[in-house]
Design a protein around this motif. Structure first.
Motif, short mmCIF file in Angstrom:
data_model
loop_
_atom_site.label_atom_id
_atom_site.label_comp_id
_atom_site.label_asym_id
_atom_site.label_seq_id
_atom_site.Cartn_x
_atom_site.Cartn_y
_atom_site.Cartn_z
N GLN A 53 0.85 -1.19 0.00
CA GLN A 53 0.00 0.00 0.00
C GLN A 53 0.89 1.24 0.00
O GLN A 53 1.83 1.34 0.76
N SER A 54 0.56 2.18 -0.85
CA SER A 54 1.32 3.42 -0.89
C SER A 54 0.38 4.58 -1.12
O SER A 54 -0.79 4.41 -1.40
N GLY A 55 0.91 5.78 -1.00
CA GLY A 55 0.12 6.96 -1.24
C GLY A 55 -0.61 7.47 0.00
O GLY A 55 -1.37 8.41 -0.10
N TRP A 56 -0.41 6.87 1.11
CA TRP A 56 -1.08 7.30 2.33
C TRP A 56 -0.12 8.15 3.14
O TRP A 56 1.04 7.81 3.33
N SER A 57 -0.63 9.26 3.63
CA SER A 57 0.22 10.13 4.44
C SER A 57 0.48 9.53 5.81
O SER A 57 1.43 9.89 6.47
N GLN A 58 -0.38 8.64 6.24
CA GLN A 58 -0.20 7.97 7.52
C GLN A 58 0.68 6.74 7.31
O GLN A 58 0.82 6.24 6.21
N ASP A 59 1.22 6.24 8.42
CA ASP A 59 2.05 5.04 8.36
C ASP A 59 1.20 3.79 8.55
O ASP A 59 1.75 2.71 8.68
N TYR A 60 -0.11 3.94 8.58
CA TYR A 60 -0.99 2.79 8.79
C TYR A 60 -2.36 3.09 8.20
O TYR A 60 -2.68 4.21 7.86
N ARG A 61 -3.17 2.05 8.06
CA ARG A 61 -4.55 2.22 7.60
C ARG A 61 -5.55 2.03 8.74
O ARG A 61 -6.56 2.68 8.79
N THR A 62 -5.27 1.09 9.66
CA THR A 62 -6.20 0.79 10.76
C THR A 62 -5.40 0.59 12.04
O THR A 62 -4.32 0.02 12.02
N LEU A 75 -9.34 17.39 19.39
CA LEU A 75 -8.07 18.04 19.06
C LEU A 75 -6.97 17.22 19.73
O LEU A 75 -7.10 16.86 20.90
N GLY A 76 -5.89 16.96 19.01
CA GLY A 76 -4.82 16.20 19.65
C GLY A 76 -3.61 16.02 18.77
O GLY A 76 -3.51 16.56 17.67
N LEU A 77 -2.68 15.23 19.29
CA LEU A 77 -1.45 14.85 18.59
C LEU A 77 -1.34 13.34 18.59
O LEU A 77 -1.71 12.68 19.57
N GLU A 78 -0.78 12.80 17.50
CA GLU A 78 -0.61 11.36 17.37
C GLU A 78 0.79 11.09 16.81
O GLU A 78 1.22 11.77 15.87
N TYR A 79 1.47 10.10 17.39
CA TYR A 79 2.81 9.73 16.93
C TYR A 79 2.82 8.25 16.56
O TYR A 79 2.36 7.40 17.33
N ASN A 80 3.35 7.94 15.38
CA ASN A 80 3.46 6.57 14.89
C ASN A 80 4.92 6.13 14.96
O ASN A 80 5.78 6.73 14.32
N PHE A 81 5.19 5.11 15.74
CA PHE A 81 6.56 4.61 15.86
C PHE A 81 6.97 3.89 14.58
O PHE A 81 6.17 3.19 13.97
N ARG A 82 8.22 4.05 14.18
CA ARG A 82 8.73 3.39 12.99
C ARG A 82 9.15 1.94 13.30
O ARG A 82 8.92 1.05 12.50
N ASP A 105 -14.17 17.62 30.21
CA ASP A 105 -13.13 16.87 30.92
C ASP A 105 -12.69 15.61 30.21
O ASP A 105 -12.01 14.78 30.79
N ASP A 106 -13.04 15.43 28.95
CA ASP A 106 -12.71 14.19 28.24
C ASP A 106 -11.39 14.35 27.50
O ASP A 106 -11.35 14.69 26.33
N GLY A 107 -10.30 14.12 28.20
CA GLY A 107 -8.97 14.08 27.61
C GLY A 107 -8.44 12.67 27.81
O GLY A 107 -8.78 12.01 28.79
N ALA A 108 -7.61 12.20 26.88
CA ALA A 108 -7.16 10.82 27.00
C ALA A 108 -5.84 10.58 26.30
O ALA A 108 -5.43 11.32 25.41
N LEU A 109 -5.21 9.51 26.71
CA LEU A 109 -4.03 8.95 26.08
C LEU A 109 -4.47 7.63 25.45
O LEU A 109 -5.03 6.78 26.16
N SER A 110 -4.25 7.47 24.16
CA SER A 110 -4.61 6.23 23.48
C SER A 110 -3.35 5.53 22.97
O SER A 110 -2.42 6.19 22.49
N ILE A 111 -3.33 4.23 23.08
CA ILE A 111 -2.25 3.40 22.55
C ILE A 111 -2.90 2.38 21.64
O ILE A 111 -3.77 1.63 22.07
N ARG A 112 -2.45 2.35 20.37
CA ARG A 112 -3.06 1.45 19.38
C ARG A 112 -2.01 0.56 18.71
O ARG A 112 -0.90 1.01 18.44
N TYR A 113 -2.43 -0.65 18.39
CA TYR A 113 -1.67 -1.52 17.49
C TYR A 113 -2.09 -1.14 16.09
O TYR A 113 -3.29 -1.06 15.80
N ILE A 114 -1.14 -0.83 15.22
CA ILE A 114 -1.48 -0.36 13.87
C ILE A 114 -1.08 -1.39 12.83
O ILE A 114 -0.10 -2.11 12.96
N PHE A 115 -1.89 -1.46 11.80
CA PHE A 115 -1.61 -2.37 10.68
C PHE A 115 -2.15 -1.80 9.39
O PHE A 115 -2.84 -0.80 9.38
#
Length: 158
Positions: A19-28, A116-123, A148-158
């Motif tokens: 898969q190419s052409g995606w600005s993200q490092d993952y699809r899901t 609103l937030g920031l997301e980081y994808n590990f290489r 008051d709904d602020g959160a830290l999310s950790i995801r497995y990406i593929f």
């Protein structure tokens, strides 16, 4: 059965790696959300910079469902760090038990959400983390703003 599993796994790896052409490092991505309400999150990109996210969460002994449409842009010109912004809607349900807590004396609320937030994808590993603020406004109650709904999310990406 093992050969079928190996064939399906190999096909999936090949498909995902081409898969190419995606600005993200993952699809899901799927993972945990820890914060104001805790829950489970799944995010899927429908376009290169647009994702839909579903959240199932628990708040005040109730169960909530949130759907969001999110835009992603590179943050601070750093690779794999993205700024998240978007909007969506939610519904929360509370049981009628004597021990359950139902805000506003209702068994359910519906409303609109922003994010609103920031997301980081590990290489090196198929993991991403995000931190966000998700203010909500409940439509079927007076004074139904939840900021008051602020959160830290950790995801497995593929």
């Amino acid at each position: 059965m093992n050969r079928l599993f190996i064939l399906l796994y190999g096909t999936a790896i090949f498909f995902l790696s081409t898969q190419s052409g995606w600005s993200q490092d993952y699809r899901t991505g799927i993972g945990l959300r820890a914060g104001g309400p805790n829950g489970v999150t799944i995010k899927h990109f429908t376009k290169p910079k647009v994702a839909v996210e579903g959240i199932i969460s628990s708040r005040w002994r109730g169960l909530g469902f949130t759907g969001l449409i999110e835009g992603h842009t590179r943050a601070f010109n750093i690779n794999r760090l993205n700024f998240i912004y978007g909007a969506g809607a939610h519904v929360y349900f509370w049981g009628e038990s004597k021990r359950g807590y139902s805000p506003y004396g209702r068994s359910s609320v519906v409303g609109i959400d922003g994010i609103l937030g920031l997301e980081y994808n590990f290489r090196e590993i198929p993991i991403n983390i995000s931190i966000d603020w998700k203010p909500t406004f409940n439509l079927n109650v007076d004074d139904g703003f939840w900021g008051d709904d602020g959160a830290l999310s950790i995801r497995y990406i593929f």
